[in-house]
Design an enzyme around this catalytic site. Structure first.
Site, PDB file in Angstrom:
ATOM      1  N   GLY A   1       5.395  -1.415   7.220  1.00  0.00           N
ATOM      2  CA  GLY A   1       6.366  -2.110   8.211  1.00  0.00           C
ATOM      3  C   GLY A   1       5.994  -2.195   9.570  1.00  0.00           C
ATOM      4  O   GLY A   1       6.844  -2.661  10.257  1.00  0.00           O
TER       5      GLY A   1
ATOM      6  N   TYR B   1      -0.977  -1.449   5.010  1.00  0.00           N
ATOM      7  CA  TYR B   1       0.268  -1.280   4.070  1.00  0.00           C
ATOM      8  C   TYR B   1       0.903  -2.222   4.007  1.00  0.00           C
ATOM      9  O   TYR B   1       1.062  -3.212   4.728  1.00  0.00           O
ATOM     10  CB  TYR B   1       0.946   0.231   4.303  1.00  0.00           C
ATOM     11  CG  TYR B   1       0.062   1.240   3.766  1.00  0.00           C
ATOM     12  CD1 TYR B   1      -0.282   1.846   2.452  1.00  0.00           C
ATOM     13  CD2 TYR B   1      -1.026   2.063   4.850  1.00  0.00           C
ATOM     14  CE1 TYR B   1      -0.953   2.934   2.082  1.00  0.00           C
ATOM     15  CE2 TYR B   1      -1.664   3.007   4.566  1.00  0.00           C
ATOM     16  CZ  TYR B   1      -1.675   3.424   3.055  1.00  0.00           C
ATOM     17  OH  TYR B   1      -2.749   4.532   3.008  1.00  0.00           O
ATOM     18  N   HIS B   2       2.029  -2.206   3.098  1.00  0.00           N
ATOM     19  CA  HIS B   2       2.875  -3.267   2.765  1.00  0.00           C
ATOM     20  C   HIS B   2       4.063  -3.530   3.893  1.00  0.00           C
ATOM     21  O   HIS B   2       4.250  -2.671   4.867  1.00  0.00           O
ATOM     22  CB  HIS B   2       3.971  -2.994   1.530  1.00  0.00           C
ATOM     23  CG  HIS B   2       4.738  -1.663   1.589  1.00  0.00           C
ATOM     24  ND1 HIS B   2       4.049  -0.622   1.252  1.00  0.00           N
ATOM     25  CD2 HIS B   2       6.173  -1.407   1.927  1.00  0.00           C
ATOM     26  CE1 HIS B   2       4.890   0.445   1.436  1.00  0.00           C
ATOM     27  NE2 HIS B   2       6.181  -0.108   1.969  1.00  0.00           N
ATOM     28  N   GLY B   3       4.343  -4.671   4.125  1.00  0.00           N
ATOM     29  CA  GLY B   3       5.502  -5.098   5.142  1.00  0.00           C
ATOM     30  C   GLY B   3       4.699  -5.236   6.536  1.00  0.00           C
ATOM     31  O   GLY B   3       5.558  -5.170   7.532  1.00  0.00           O
TER      32      GLY B   3
END
Length: 189
Positions: free
Chosen positions: A129, A101-103
């Site tokens: 994250g 996922y993002h980050g």
């Protein structure tokens, strides 16, 4: 390259309930564009066109917000969902069917040469994250929770949460207790 692209699109359709169709994924999924750009830059890297590989990877980073070093090794059907802010370092190894996922950062903890980035087994999910740092291994079938900071090896089937992350067996995992950093069976999730 086209059979791999079809395989990637099919993987997204299976794992992302928001995906409505192959054309939409092909056209609008920046995480997939980053993976496809990485594959081209990795091909250049293995052909020893190092400068051109870095130029391509930086252009892909500019377009997608995802930075994957061309020397990293990504398996099949790797999905980067939502993409923005993902960093995958030079010596990182990512297995098949991994969902990121993002980050997320797969980063190093040393400026010395050699293997300094993490290895992820197959079927790993890395939450938004999360940071997985150093020359460590996260075993196949593991889940890294959002915002977790992983700095130690984790066995297969781990659930990694916290800062620093603590490895616990996922629900239904039958693993010896001494594989994990806990003694209380009540924390099985």
């Amino acid at each position: 390259m086209f059979p791999r692209t079809r395989e990637d699109i099919a993987a997204v359709r299976l794992r992302d309930p928001a995906a409505r169709g192959a054309f939409e994924i092909w056209l609008t999924y920046s995480g997939m564009h980053a993976v496809w750009g990485y594959r081209f830059s990795h091909w250049l890297w293995t052909a020893r066109a190092f400068f051109l590989a870095r130029v391509v990877s930086q252009y892909v980073r500019f377009l997608t917000g995802v930075e994957i070093h061309p020397a990293a090794e990504l398996g099949r059907r790797v999905i980067i969902d939502h993409g923005s802010g993902v960093v995958i370092g030079e010596t990182a190894i990512v297995g098949d069917d991994v969902l990121i996922y993002h980050g997320v950062t797969l980063g190093g903890t040393s400026a010395e040469g050699g293997k300094r980035h993490p290895t992820l087994g197959s079927d790993v999910v890395v939450g938004a994250g999360a940071a997985i740092l150093g020359n460590i291994t996260v075993g196949s079938g593991s889940v890294v929770g959002a915002g977790a900071v992983v700095v130690e090896d984790a066995p297969e089937g781990s659930l990694l949460v916290g800062v620093p992350a603590v490895a616990r067996p996922k629900r239904g995992t039958k693993a010896p207790k001494d594989c994990f950093n806990y003694t209380d069976p009540a924390i099985y999730i």
